[in-house]
Design an enzyme around this catalytic site. Structure first.
Site, PDB file in Angstrom:
ATOM      1  N   HIS A  72      16.576   0.171  47.429  1.00  0.00           N
ATOM      2  CA  HIS A  72      17.814   0.873  47.795  1.00  0.00           C
ATOM      3  C   HIS A  72      17.541   2.368  47.845  1.00  0.00           C
ATOM      4  CE1 HIS A  72      21.007  -2.338  46.650  1.00  0.00           C
ATOM      5  NE2 HIS A  72      19.892  -2.913  47.064  1.00  0.00           N
ATOM      6  N   TYR A 201      29.813   2.202  42.859  1.00  0.00           N
ATOM      7  CA  TYR A 201      30.436   2.544  41.573  1.00  0.00           C
ATOM      8  C   TYR A 201      31.845   3.057  41.883  1.00  0.00           C
ATOM      9  CZ  TYR A 201      25.965   2.530  38.965  1.00  0.00           C
ATOM     10  OH  TYR A 201      24.783   2.179  38.351  1.00  0.00           O
ATOM     11  N   PRO A 291      25.763   0.731  29.725  1.00  0.00           N
ATOM     12  CA  PRO A 291      25.064   0.263  30.927  1.00  0.00           C
ATOM     13  C   PRO A 291      25.323   1.072  32.201  1.00  0.00           C
ATOM     14  CG  PRO A 291      26.897  -1.200  30.406  1.00  0.00           C
ATOM     15  CD  PRO A 291      26.779  -0.230  29.273  1.00  0.00           C
ATOM     16  N   LYS A 295      20.120   2.006  32.665  1.00  0.00           N
ATOM     17  CA  LYS A 295      18.914   2.598  32.072  1.00  0.00           C
ATOM     18  C   LYS A 295      18.232   1.788  30.965  1.00  0.00           C
ATOM     19  CE  LYS A 295      18.835   6.288  34.519  1.00  0.00           C
ATOM     20  NZ  LYS A 295      17.992   6.135  35.693  1.00  0.00           N
ATOM     21  N   TYR A 383      19.185   9.242  38.313  1.00  0.00           N
ATOM     22  CA  TYR A 383      19.442   7.836  38.628  1.00  0.00           C
ATOM     23  C   TYR A 383      18.150   7.111  39.025  1.00  0.00           C
ATOM     24  CZ  TYR A 383      22.030   3.683  39.659  1.00  0.00           C
ATOM     25  OH  TYR A 383      22.489   2.391  39.615  1.00  0.00           O
TER      26      TYR A 383
END
Ligand code: FAD
Ligand code: DHB
Length: 390
Positions: A72, A201, A291, A295, A383
């Site tokens: 991604h 998200y 979560p 990570k 990220y």
């Protein structure tokens, strides 16, 4: 039985450590309380940082990951009925994330370990750590009801948050830092294609939601819920309805049979130092992140990368300098990742009480984030995973 490093726990941390040690010619034995089937089927994380993928590939356990993992290059943030794509790769010089389920990483590592003649003892019980303050530590346990023990040079406590390793350190030797959150995640695995090719998200006044996947035909979906929520109160129809509401507009959410569902609590936890005598803690045994930033698994991998190098330096040169620095080296990354996970959690969840001031501040921060290349770059860098440091 005798080995160089006794490893407690066959999760990603313990199994990868055993594999990396084997590549450096160091013997280990992995001790696991659950069955092989159980650890290979346990559904947990699914997002791998670029550094995690590189390490698995370079160490020879990434063949299926390369074939089946989904790369991604971006993700979507939704808030205030708007959708914003963050170009993770464009902002980080081509780094990316890979969707590949944790239990697939575990299967690949178990297969590699057993193919190389390594020892993993499954379904052991009554594990106890002994003598970590001496030069002759031991792990005692029961296998098929019979008492047994492994003498070793070092013990790696990779047995997760509820394991015995951290609990065996004398009171007062470690300091724990902890924060609980007033919400949890209800997660489902559904036999339905993902609503979008990239993760979404969602910050929503009804609560946070996350739309992710395991394959192009299997969706993994999460909803913010109360920490004491009873899964029995969540029939599938209710879950789909809440997911649709929080996703907002855009493409309709594909639905399908729910294959698995569960509730995960959220906490930030760090123990310092991550070592006591000849016992070294790694992964969830030493720290837990909420979560939201995906990570937990990646941090476990980063720890054992440092630990394997430190053991190699010890056996190759006789120097314990890297082992002595293990905790300090790991904790630098652990705290940075804690900060990012805490920040993302606070940014995206609805806090009980519906504080309007907090919601306005969350919107202002999200608005700034998606409007500033500098802010998006900082987000993307964290990220996809901060670079490893030695
Ligand atoms: P673990 O995977 O917990 O492995 C520890 C192993 O030790 C286990 O196999 C356990 O059976 C074994 N063990 C425990 N006690 C003993 C004992 N006494 N003797 C022998 N063996 C023992 N992270 C994300 O990034 N995204 C997610 O969506 C996500 N979802 C999660 C859902 C759940 C329910 C949980 C618990 C965690 C989730 N995480 C997630 C976090 C991520 O899965 C962990 O950070 C990761 O598993 C850490 O790996 P580990 O090897 O340190 O610990
Ligand atoms: C997944 C889990 C996470 O916690 C996250 O932040 C992103 C994705 C997942 O299970 O795919």
């Amino acid at each position: 039985m005798r080995t160089q490093v006794a490893i407690i726990g066959a999760g990603p941390a313990g199994l990868l450590l055993a594999h990396l040690l084997h590549l450096r010619g160091i013997e280990s034995v992995v001790l696991e309380s659950q069955s092989r089937k159980h650890v290979e089927e346990r559904i947990r994380a699914g997002v791998l940082e670029q550094g995690t993928v590189d390490l698995l590939v370079e160490s020879g356990v990434g063949e299926r990951l390369r074939r089946e993992g989904l790369t991604h290059h971006g993700l979507e943030l939704r808030f205030g009925r708007r959708a914003h794509r963050i170009d993770l790769s464009g902002l980080t010089g081509g780094r990316a994330l890979t969707v590949y389920a944790q239990q697939e990483v575990v299967k690949d590592l178990i297969q590699a370990r057993l193919a190389a003649g390594g020892t993993i003892l499954f379904e052991i019980s009554d594990v106890e750590v002994r003598g970590v303050g001496t030069n002759a530590p031991r792990v005692v346990f029961r296998k098929d009801g019979a008492a047994d023990a492994i003498a070793c040079d070092f013990i790696a406590g990779c047995d997760g948050f509820h394991g015995v390793s951290r609990a065996s350190v004398p009171r007062g030797a470690l300091t724990a830092h902890e924060q609980d959150y007033p919400f949890a995640w209800l997660g489902i695995l559904a036999d339905a294609p993902p609503v979008s090719p990239e993760l979404i998200y969602c910050q929503h006044e009804l609560g946070f939601a996350l739309f992710t996947m395991r394959t192009t035909r299997l969706s993994r979906l999460y909803l913010q819920c109360a920490p004491d929520e009873d899964i029995a109160n969540w029939p599938d129809d209710r879950i789909w309805e809440k997911l649709r509401a929080r996703l907002g507009g855009g493409a309709p959410l594909p639905e399908g049979p729910v294959l698995q569902k569960g509730i995960t609590g959220m906490r930030s936890f760090v123990v310092e130092p991550m070592q006591h005598g000849r016992l070294f803690l790694a992964g969830d045994a030493a720290h837990i992140v909420p979560p939201t930033g995906a990570k937990g698994l990646n941090l476990a991998v980063a720890d054992v990368r440092v630990l394997a190098q430190a053991f190699a330096a010890h056996y190759e040169s006789g120097s314990s300098a890297a082992l002595d620095r293990y905790s300090e080296t790991c904790l630098r990354r652990v705290w940075r990742v804690q900060r990012f996970s805490w920040w993302m959690t606070a940014l995206l969840h609805r806090f009980p009480g519906g504080d309007a001031m907090r919601q306005r501040l969350q919107h202002a921060e999200l608005d700034y984030l998606v409007g500033s290349r500098a802010a998006m770059t900082a987000f993307a860098e964290n990220y996809v995973g901060l670079p490893f440091e030695d």
